[in-house]
Design an enzyme around this catalytic site. Structure first.
Site, PDB file in Angstrom:
ATOM      1  N   SER A  70      42.086  -8.432  11.395  1.00  0.00           N
ATOM      2  CA  SER A  70      42.710  -9.674  11.316  1.00  0.00           C
ATOM      3  C   SER A  70      44.144  -9.598  11.152  1.00  0.00           C
ATOM      4  O   SER A  70      44.904  -9.214  11.969  1.00  0.00           O
ATOM      5  CB  SER A  70      41.997 -10.351   9.898  1.00  0.00           C
TER       6      SER A  70
ATOM      7  N   ASP B 178      33.513 -15.676  15.940  1.00  0.00           N
ATOM      8  CA  ASP B 178      34.823 -15.477  15.016  1.00  0.00           C
ATOM      9  C   ASP B 178      35.750 -16.542  14.904  1.00  0.00           C
ATOM     10  O   ASP B 178      35.941 -17.466  15.990  1.00  0.00           O
ATOM     11  CB  ASP B 178      35.663 -14.278  15.664  1.00  0.00           C
TER      12      ASP B 178
ATOM     13  N   HIS C 177      33.964 -13.435  11.978  1.00  0.00           N
ATOM     14  CA  HIS C 177      35.472 -12.582  11.822  1.00  0.00           C
ATOM     15  C   HIS C 177      35.063 -11.189  11.014  1.00  0.00           C
ATOM     16  O   HIS C 177      35.858 -10.310  11.305  1.00  0.00           O
ATOM     17  CB  HIS C 177      36.261 -13.553  10.888  1.00  0.00           C
TER      18      HIS C 177
END
Length: 307
Positions: free
Chosen positions: A116, A256, A283
């Site tokens: 991320s 995601d 995610h």
């Protein structure tokens, strides 16, 4: 301080940085594999601490390499700076911290995996072309926050009208701590952030420390994953990606919140790149499909180790 993790040895360290300290956790494999280079893991948020990615320490014994986690400055077990002005929290600060950690441990050639925000930070590191960076894994990350916001809007549009209304209304009113808003946020998270219900404890632990002292997350990002009003809202690395020399793996989940459009610039513009999408994941792919995730990453790292 020394702990045990399966067959590995885990050591914890405090690295001087910015007049404070960065907390570092190093997982040493029981049996080192010849040529297996260390892996430095960069967590997300910004400000979510390392807990939710600590299961990647299993790569130490699975691949025979040292795995380095650390809580980025301002969160987790590292020094906090809630009094710092908003412009203190920049990608450049965290690039310097990464460089400081490398220097402290004398790490030469190594791999970086960022999840991320960590993947965004990894890209910021890679465009600077450090000679010791042998490969980069960008996991569930956008190449620009504008693309992220656009992707979030598409995903929000697929939520129920009631959920969308709660999100829109409370954001307009500035009441994003209202229980109704938090409940609507949870609907989005269970679809697009982590599809394991209930949330894994490692994720809960990272989120709890962030909520207890949210300076970095709220300053750089905003109140949640899709209402981006922080200092990073105009961030982009798209036009700099052709500077990346390190072989790069880009991964994402089918559901995601980092939608395909958000990470496609990495694939289009990094010269030496491959990508992988995990069916059924979102995610936090590494928490939803941990063995499969580590297998994909392991193959990539091995292809770029010393041989």
């Amino acid at each position: 301080m020394v702990h045990t993790l399966a067959m590995s040895k885990v050591t914890e360290h405090l690295v001087p940085f910015e007049g404070g300290e960065t907390w570092v956790r190093v997982t040493h494999p029981a049996d080192s594999a010849p040529g297996a280079l260390p892996l430095v893991v960069l967590h997300g948020g910004p400000g979510m601490a390392h807990d939710y990615v600590q299961n990647l320490a299993a790569l130490a014994d699975e691949t025979g390499r040292t795995v380095v986690h650390y809580d980025q400055f301002g969160c987790g077990r590292s020094t906090h700076r809630p009094e710092a002005p908003p412009d203190y929290w920049t990608p450049e600060l965290f690039v310097r911290e990464y460089e400081t950690v490398l220097e402290f441990f004398g790490l030469a050639d190594h791999h970086v995996l960022g999840q991320s925000w960590g993947g965004m930070l990894g890209a910021e590191i890679a465009v600077r072309r450090p000679a010791s960076l042998r490969s980069l894994a960008i996991c569930n990350s956008p190449a620009s926050m504008q693309l992220w916001v656009e992707g979030a809007a598409e995903l929000r549009a697929a939520l129920s009208p009631e959920t969308q209304d709660a999100l829109d209304r409370h954001e307009a009113d500035g009441t994003t701590s209202d229980p109704e808003y938090l409940a609507a946020t949870a609907v989005f998270y269970e679809r697009h952030v982590c599809r394991v219900v209930p949330m894994p404890q490692d994720f809960v632990d990272s989120e709890a420390q962030m909520e207890a002292e949210p300076t970095i997350y709220h300053t750089m990002n905003g109140p949640n994953e899709f209402h981006i009003i922080g200092t990073m809202r105009d961030w982009t690395i798209v036009d700099r990606l052709d500077a990346v020399e390190a072989p790069t793996l880009v991964v994402a989940g089918e559901f995601d919140e980092a939608t395909p459009a958000t990470w496609q610039p990495f694939v289009d513009r990094i010269p030496d790149v491959s990508s992988h999408v995990f069916p059924g994941a979102s995610h936090c792919t590494h928490l939803e499909q941990p063995e499969t995730f580590r297998s994909v990453v392991s193959r990539f790292l091995a292809a770029h180790d010393d041989v």
